[in-house]
Write a protein that holds these residues in place. Structure first.
Motif, PDB file in Angstrom:
ATOM      1  N   ILE A  63       7.618   0.368  -7.196  1.00 33.51           N
ATOM      2  CA  ILE A  63       7.087  -0.943  -6.430  1.00 33.51           C
ATOM      3  C   ILE A  63       6.572  -0.215  -5.356  1.00 33.51           C
ATOM      4  O   ILE A  63       7.711   0.171  -4.538  1.00 33.51           O
ATOM      5  CB  ILE A  63       7.741  -2.199  -6.452  1.00 33.51           C
ATOM      6  CG1 ILE A  63       8.325  -2.863  -7.663  1.00 33.51           C
ATOM      7  CG2 ILE A  63       7.141  -3.307  -5.338  1.00 33.51           C
ATOM      8  CD1 ILE A  63       8.886  -4.000  -7.548  1.00 33.51           C
ATOM      9  N   LEU A  64       5.504  -0.041  -4.834  1.00 31.20           N
ATOM     10  CA  LEU A  64       4.943   0.694  -3.691  1.00 31.20           C
ATOM     11  C   LEU A  64       4.670  -0.371  -2.863  1.00 31.20           C
ATOM     12  O   LEU A  64       3.599  -1.104  -3.064  1.00 31.20           O
ATOM     13  CB  LEU A  64       3.955   1.758  -3.944  1.00 31.20           C
ATOM     14  CG  LEU A  64       4.436   2.826  -4.745  1.00 31.20           C
ATOM     15  CD1 LEU A  64       3.132   3.914  -5.148  1.00 31.20           C
ATOM     16  CD2 LEU A  64       5.447   3.801  -3.988  1.00 31.20           C
ATOM     17  N   GLN A  65       4.968  -0.536  -1.500  1.00 31.97           N
ATOM     18  CA  GLN A  65       4.633  -1.454  -0.725  1.00 31.97           C
ATOM     19  C   GLN A  65       3.990  -0.868   0.745  1.00 31.97           C
ATOM     20  O   GLN A  65       4.298   0.118   1.108  1.00 31.97           O
ATOM     21  CB  GLN A  65       5.952  -2.398  -0.272  1.00 31.97           C
ATOM     22  CG  GLN A  65       6.465  -2.996  -1.511  1.00 31.97           C
ATOM     23  CD  GLN A  65       7.343  -4.238  -1.163  1.00 31.97           C
ATOM     24  OE1 GLN A  65       7.112  -4.904   0.010  1.00 31.97           O
ATOM     25  NE2 GLN A  65       7.957  -4.711  -2.100  1.00 31.97           N
ATOM     26  N   ALA A  66       3.196  -1.883   1.170  1.00 30.81           N
ATOM     27  CA  ALA A  66       2.735  -1.493   2.684  1.00 30.81           C
ATOM     28  C   ALA A  66       2.595  -2.712   3.252  1.00 30.81           C
ATOM     29  O   ALA A  66       2.519  -3.720   2.715  1.00 30.81           O
ATOM     30  CB  ALA A  66       1.270  -0.773   2.472  1.00 30.81           C
ATOM     31  N   LEU A  67       2.479  -2.562   4.647  1.00 31.27           N
ATOM     32  CA  LEU A  67       2.311  -3.788   5.582  1.00 31.27           C
ATOM     33  C   LEU A  67       1.127  -3.753   6.459  1.00 31.27           C
ATOM     34  O   LEU A  67       0.811  -2.625   7.081  1.00 31.27           O
ATOM     35  CB  LEU A  67       3.584  -3.602   6.407  1.00 31.27           C
ATOM     36  CG  LEU A  67       3.545  -4.809   7.551  1.00 31.27           C
ATOM     37  CD1 LEU A  67       3.810  -6.117   6.852  1.00 31.27           C
ATOM     38  CD2 LEU A  67       4.532  -4.746   8.674  1.00 31.27           C
ATOM     39  N   LEU A  68       0.234  -4.603   6.222  1.00 32.04           N
ATOM     40  CA  LEU A  68      -0.953  -4.898   6.941  1.00 32.04           C
ATOM     41  C   LEU A  68      -0.728  -5.894   8.139  1.00 32.04           C
ATOM     42  O   LEU A  68      -0.168  -6.764   7.990  1.00 32.04           O
ATOM     43  CB  LEU A  68      -2.089  -5.588   6.153  1.00 32.04           C
ATOM     44  CG  LEU A  68      -2.733  -4.748   4.979  1.00 32.04           C
ATOM     45  CD1 LEU A  68      -3.369  -5.583   4.185  1.00 32.04           C
ATOM     46  CD2 LEU A  68      -2.927  -3.484   5.524  1.00 32.04           C
TER      47      LEU A  68
END
Length: 506
Positions: A63-68
């Protein structure tokens, strides 16, 4: 599932780094399979992105996560290099107001056009405002001499789900189709919020009614992975029992629709009878024709109501009758003529997209969670060889379903034998911690393919649930299979896909 540790929250990446990591992971010889990208609203107005990948060397998802951040709800689109993300990014735009810059077709999929401040933002406390359906006509794209459009749906004859197909055609061939599914959108992902795992399972069973067991399993697997629970063996067996009965009923339903499209009235009636007998047997076993309220977090609610010898006898009779009629249908030249070469899905495209279930298996993309990432009693039962064809047409998809029905009956026999050897005091469930906190994914193999749930809990309550059915992942491929077909092939292609629009418009 018996994880050895509680899942930890993945590190948050910058959007550009996140995109690059996703694209790097899904390319090359040891490429991970792209399973979806999902959003989760933050209370400050930001949005967290989560891409779920399945590397070939491990059963656990990556699970690869990023924050906008608030006010910057945009990132470079994945779809420009990863077409499988096309519909996922359209959903992100609908639900969160995110703009994947460079996306080739960012028109609404689940919701009508709206400004981002009214996006429902699943994962936050925001309640979506009521909206009016977008009833405007879809724009025609194809032009040329004699080209016109046929609007098929959303209301159609028979007992069929609401979906709108815009067929652009010069008369017989089908060079282009557009699909609009918002008529079935129910805001289910918001409905999960603040529910307990027990109540969340009840909602999961209703996400895609033709795959109640599979959705309940995927949801419960996510709960159990998050809590680090080991489900009792008796419960593992019962889960497989109902999952395989559900698979048989779904594959029979596909054959009902195919034979009906071909005008084979007797065959249609016979397969409808077999499906009804499967559903009634399921109802006798647990009190629900769709096995609802049987799978629960930590196990199951009860053992089957019929004794193993009686159940074995019923299934043996059903197996023989079903396979006799299946062989008769597949020996009918007029029926085979409508399947052979119809709705051809190119194997390279199926593999690039990661096509799931019978659609993928019929095009050389043999993905099946029961084999790749086994769960419950599938870890110990003999599954048999994985169906795998390369023709990619409606005929191949029908062959896959016929093979899977045979495998399901053999699995049921093994399961019942194991159930007959259980001790009377075998536990059926283990408790779920009341303060469950964490984030993880769970999965199960539905008759249509892999069902996937991304879940986040806080103090025993669901704060974000992102369900993804195989129907959603596969329906975008429906655009791609009409290259050599004509209008009268449409019902055969749709039936051979065997998808649920409710499972798409979650």
């Amino acid at each position: 599932m018996t994880p050895s540790h509680h899942p930890t929250a993945p590190a948050l990446l910058e959007p550009a780094d996140w995109r690059q990591q996703v694209l790097t992971r899904v390319s090359g010889e040891s490429a991970a399979r792209f399973a979806g990208v999902f959003g989760s609203g933050e209370e400050n107005g930001g949005v967290r992105l989560a891409a779920i990948l399945f590397p070939p060397e491990t059963e656990d998802p990556l699970i690869l996560q990023a924050l906008l951040r608030p006010g910057a709800l945009a990132y470079p689109s994945l779809s420009t290099e990863l077409p499988a993300a096309l519909w996922y990014e359209r959903v992100l735009h609908d639900l969160f107001g995110i703009t994947p810059t460079g996306h080739p077709r960012l028109d609404p999929l689940l919701l009508p056009p709206q400004d981002s401040e009214h996006a429902p933002l699943p994962g936050t406390g925001r309640r979506p405002r009521p909206f009016d359906p977008d009833e405007s006509a879809l724009p025609q794209v194809l032009t040329g001499p004699g080209v016109f459009t046929i609007t098929h749906g959303p209301v159609r004859s028979g007992v069929t789900e609401s979906v709108e197909y815009l067929v652009e055609t010069p008369g017989e061939s089908i060079p282009r189709i557009q699909i609009r599914v918002f008529h079935k959108h129910r805001g289910v992902s918001k409905r999960f919020e603040q529910l307990t795992p027990q109540d969340g399972t009840l909602v999961a069973e209703r996400v895609e009614g033709i795959a109640c067991v599979a959705h309940a399993l995927a949801f419960c697997h996510a709960v159990e992975r998050c809590a680090g629970l080991a489900v009792p063996w008796a419960a593992c067996l019962v889960r497989v029992l109902y999952a395989e009965l559900e698979r048989i009923a779904n594959h029979l339903d596909g054959m009902i629709k195919l034979t009906d499209a071909a005008g084979l009235a007797v065959a249609t009636a016979r397969f409808a009878l077999h499906k009804e007998r499967i559903l009634r047997l399921t109802g006798h076993l647990c009190g629900s024709r769709f096995a609802r309220s049987t799978v629960v977090p930590g196990g199951v609610t009860s053992l089957p109501a019929l004794a193993p010898p009686v159940l074995n006898h019923e299934l043996a009779q059903l197996h023989q009758a079903i396979m006799n009629d299946w062989r008769a249908a597949m020996d009918t030249p007029s029926f085979l003529d409508r399947l052979r070469g119809t709705g051809h899905l190119v194997p390279d495209l199926a593999r690039a997209h990661g096509a799931l279930g019978p659609i993928g298996k019929a095009s050389g993309c043999a993905s099946d969670a029961r084999y790749e990432r086994p769960y419950d009693a599938y870890t110990a039962l003999g599954l048999g060889p994985l169906p795998n064809h390369a023709e990619g047409d409606a005929m191949a998809r029908t062959h896959v379903r016929g093979t899977e029905i045979g495998h399901s009956f053999r699995l049921l026999t093994q399961t019942i034998d194991e159930l007959s050897n259980l001790h009377e005091d075998e536990p059926l469930r283990v408790p779920v911690p009341e303060d469950l906190t964490g984030e993880t994914a769970g999965w199960a193999e539905a008759p249509q393919g892999e069902v996937l749930y991304l879940l986040r809990f806080d103090q025993g309550r669901v704060t974000r649930c992102a369900p993804r059915s195989a129907s959603f992942h596969n329906l975008v491929l429906f655009h791609e299979v009409f290259a050599t077909d004509i209008l009268t092939d449409f019902p055969f292609i749709e039936a051979s896909f065997g998808l649920s629009i409710a499972g798409v418009a979650i």
